[in-house]
Structures are given as C-alpha cells and as structure tokens.
Motif scaffolding. Structure first.
Motif, PDB file in Angstrom:
ATOM      1  N   GLN A   9       0.838  -1.200   0.000  1.00  0.00           N
ATOM      2  CA  GLN A   9       0.000   0.000   0.000  1.00  0.00           C
ATOM      3  C   GLN A   9       0.876   1.254   0.000  1.00  0.00           C
ATOM      4  O   GLN A   9       0.593   2.226  -0.709  1.00  0.00           O
ATOM      5  N   MET A  10       1.969   1.228   0.775  1.00  0.00           N
ATOM      6  CA  MET A  10       2.873   2.375   0.803  1.00  0.00           C
ATOM      7  C   MET A  10       3.559   2.561  -0.547  1.00  0.00           C
ATOM      8  O   MET A  10       3.747   3.684  -1.004  1.00  0.00           O
ATOM      9  N   ALA A  11       3.917   1.450  -1.201  1.00  0.00           N
ATOM     10  CA  ALA A  11       4.533   1.536  -2.522  1.00  0.00           C
ATOM     11  C   ALA A  11       3.554   2.160  -3.521  1.00  0.00           C
ATOM     12  O   ALA A  11       3.948   2.987  -4.350  1.00  0.00           O
ATOM     13  N   LEU A  12       2.291   1.787  -3.429  1.00  0.00           N
ATOM     14  CA  LEU A  12       1.278   2.412  -4.289  1.00  0.00           C
ATOM     15  C   LEU A  12       1.192   3.915  -4.020  1.00  0.00           C
ATOM     16  O   LEU A  12       1.129   4.714  -4.952  1.00  0.00           O
ATOM     17  N   LEU A  13       1.195   4.271  -2.747  1.00  0.00           N
ATOM     18  CA  LEU A  13       1.077   5.682  -2.372  1.00  0.00           C
ATOM     19  C   LEU A  13       2.257   6.495  -2.913  1.00  0.00           C
ATOM     20  O   LEU A  13       2.074   7.527  -3.551  1.00  0.00           O
ATOM     21  N   THR A  14       3.476   6.006  -2.683  1.00  0.00           N
ATOM     22  CA  THR A  14       4.637   6.778  -3.139  1.00  0.00           C
ATOM     23  C   THR A  14       4.748   6.771  -4.654  1.00  0.00           C
ATOM     24  O   THR A  14       5.115   7.783  -5.249  1.00  0.00           O
ATOM     25  N   GLY A  15       4.437   5.660  -5.273  1.00  0.00           N
ATOM     26  CA  GLY A  15       4.472   5.607  -6.728  1.00  0.00           C
ATOM     27  C   GLY A  15       3.449   6.534  -7.361  1.00  0.00           C
ATOM     28  O   GLY A  15       3.749   7.254  -8.320  1.00  0.00           O
ATOM     29  N   LEU A  16       2.246   6.540  -6.823  1.00  0.00           N
ATOM     30  CA  LEU A  16       1.210   7.435  -7.343  1.00  0.00           C
ATOM     31  C   LEU A  16       1.608   8.889  -7.132  1.00  0.00           C
ATOM     32  O   LEU A  16       1.439   9.727  -8.022  1.00  0.00           O
ATOM     33  N   MET A  17       2.173   9.179  -5.958  1.00  0.00           N
ATOM     34  CA  MET A  17       2.594  10.544  -5.664  1.00  0.00           C
ATOM     35  C   MET A  17       3.629  11.025  -6.678  1.00  0.00           C
ATOM     36  O   MET A  17       3.505  12.123  -7.214  1.00  0.00           O
ATOM     37  N   THR A  18       4.639  10.215  -6.945  1.00  0.00           N
ATOM     38  CA  THR A  18       5.675  10.667  -7.876  1.00  0.00           C
ATOM     39  C   THR A  18       5.124  10.810  -9.293  1.00  0.00           C
ATOM     40  O   THR A  18       5.490  11.742 -10.004  1.00  0.00           O
ATOM     41  N   GLN A  19       4.228   9.912  -9.688  1.00  0.00           N
ATOM     42  CA  GLN A  19       3.615  10.049 -11.008  1.00  0.00           C
ATOM     43  C   GLN A  19       2.781  11.321 -11.090  1.00  0.00           C
ATOM     44  O   GLN A  19       2.845  12.056 -12.078  1.00  0.00           O
ATOM     45  N   TRP A  20       1.997  11.584 -10.055  1.00  0.00           N
ATOM     46  CA  TRP A  20       1.121  12.749 -10.090  1.00  0.00           C
ATOM     47  C   TRP A  20       1.928  14.044 -10.057  1.00  0.00           C
ATOM     48  O   TRP A  20       1.628  14.986 -10.784  1.00  0.00           O
ATOM     49  N   LEU A  21       2.958  14.104  -9.218  1.00  0.00           N
ATOM     50  CA  LEU A  21       3.760  15.320  -9.123  1.00  0.00           C
ATOM     51  C   LEU A  21       4.536  15.584 -10.415  1.00  0.00           C
ATOM     52  O   LEU A  21       4.810  16.733 -10.754  1.00  0.00           O
ATOM     53  N   THR A  22       4.873  14.521 -11.147  1.00  0.00           N
ATOM     54  CA  THR A  22       5.602  14.671 -12.392  1.00  0.00           C
ATOM     55  C   THR A  22       4.688  15.033 -13.554  1.00  0.00           C
ATOM     56  O   THR A  22       4.980  15.941 -14.325  1.00  0.00           O
ATOM     57  N   ASP A  23       3.564  14.313 -13.682  1.00  0.00           N
ATOM     58  CA  ASP A  23       2.667  14.525 -14.824  1.00  0.00           C
ATOM     59  C   ASP A  23       1.235  14.166 -14.428  1.00  0.00           C
ATOM     60  O   ASP A  23       0.773  13.045 -14.674  1.00  0.00           O
ATOM     61  N   PRO A  24       0.525  15.090 -13.798  1.00  0.00           N
ATOM     62  CA  PRO A  24      -0.810  14.779 -13.288  1.00  0.00           C
ATOM     63  C   PRO A  24      -1.800  14.336 -14.367  1.00  0.00           C
ATOM     64  O   PRO A  24      -2.709  13.557 -14.087  1.00  0.00           O
ATOM     65  N   ARG A  25      -1.614  14.791 -15.584  1.00  0.00           N
ATOM     66  CA  ARG A  25      -2.561  14.407 -16.644  1.00  0.00           C
ATOM     67  C   ARG A  25      -2.456  12.928 -17.000  1.00  0.00           C
ATOM     68  O   ARG A  25      -3.434  12.326 -17.438  1.00  0.00           O
TER      69      ARG A  25
END
Length: 197
Positions: free
Chosen positions: A157-173
């Motif tokens: 779950q933490m890996a999902l959270l950090t992975g999603l965070m980095t994807q969103w901060l890089t390219d939210p679209r």
C-alpha cells in the motif's frame, strides 16, 4: 514566537517556495522576519540541521493529513472496491491541495542520503506508515498488526502511495485515477494468480 520558532517557520516557507538545495541562510533569515543569520547556528548548529528540522515538521504534518485521508477507507456502506477507489481519489485530490507537503516528503528522501538522523527518522516513519496502512485496510488497530502483515499488505500500500505521488507530481494528466488503481490491482491479481495450496 521566539527566534527558534521564527527560523523554523521561515525555513518551512523557503522549503515550500525554493526547495532544500536552493535555500540559503540569507533566504531563511529574511523569511523569518529578519532573525539574524547567526541565530541559525545558535539554535540549530547549521543551515542543514534547520532545514532538516523544518522538513521533519512538514513530514509530520503530511503524515497526519495522509492518515486522515486514508482512514476514510473504513467508513461507508459502499462495497470495499468502491471505498478503496474513493480513498485513492481523495489522496489524488490532496496532491493538489497539499502539494508542498507532498514535495517536502520527496525532498526529505533525497536529503536522507546525507543525514543519518533524518534517514533514521524516515525509516521509523515508514515502519509506522506500513502498520497504519495495514490497519486501515484490515479494519483493525495498529497495535494488532503483525510484522508480516505490515511488511506485505502495508508495504505494498505504501509503494502504491509513493508511486502514485511521484507520477502525479511529475505529470498529473497521465497519472492514474482511483478507478485506474482498482482496475490495475485486479489485473495484477490475475497475473500473480491465487495462493498456492
């Protein structure tokens, strides 16, 4: 507020506006309302120690906010998959409304490579985060989560959270939505298949 608190507040502002690497002692003194640069050494020992203290303060705030957002998973009458999707949608919304807090957590990871105290602090926070996430998903108290559940369910779950965070901060679209995450997890479950007997 005293000089110490003013310096922490100023360092937080600098972290949010300029980031860790680009913040100077002069920037912190100015953002602190004119506290002398020498006060940084007196109260914290160095610019790095002050910025690390400000990062820890920001991360504590981030963890509190994230815990509140994720804890909503256990409530409601919707099916678990619908609640899980809605939880992720709330997390994604927080990336926008609390962007500086999320960025501070990324900065802390980079700075931990150069500061053993910060690395120990983050490692302890990750352990607590894994247990907290596993507790939320299982609907139990953190104290009842065993090491295996924390290391498996909580860590994924933490890996999902950090992975999603980095994807969103890089390219939210292009970053996944809550629905994408649920669909992806279902597809992943088909790949790995059921437990072996």
């Amino acid at each position: 507020m005293g000089n110490r608190e003013d310096l922490l507040a100023g360092a937080r502002r600098c972290l949010e506006e300029k980031g860790w690497a680009r913040t100077t002692v002069r920037d912190i003194a100015a953002a602190s309302g004119g506290v002398s640069m020498a006060a940084i050494g007196y109260h914290f020992g160095s610019r790095e120690a002050l910025l690390n203290a400000a990062l820890i303060e920001a991360i504590d705030e981030w963890a509190t906010h994230t815990g509140r957002t994720l804890s909503a998973f256990g409530t409601g009458t919707d099916a678990p998959a619908e609640r899980y999707e809605a939880m992720w949608d709330r997390v994604i919304e927080s990336f926008s409304t609390h962007r500086t807090l999320w960025l501070a957590s990324i900065e802390a990871l980079a700075q931990a490579e150069h500061c053993a105290d910060l690395r120990r602090y983050l490692a302890g926070g990750q352990d607590q985060g894994r247990r907290g996430l596993a507790a939320i998903l299982t609907g139990t108290g953190e104290g009842t989560i065993d090491d295996t559940t924390a290391r498996t369910l909580g860590a994924v779950q933490m890996a999902l959270l950090t992975g999603l965070m980095t994807q969103w901060l890089t390219d939210p679209r292009q970053a996944p939505t809550g629905a994408d995450i649920v669909t992806g997890l279902r597809a992943l479950a088909r790949v790995v298949g059921p437990d072996r007997p």
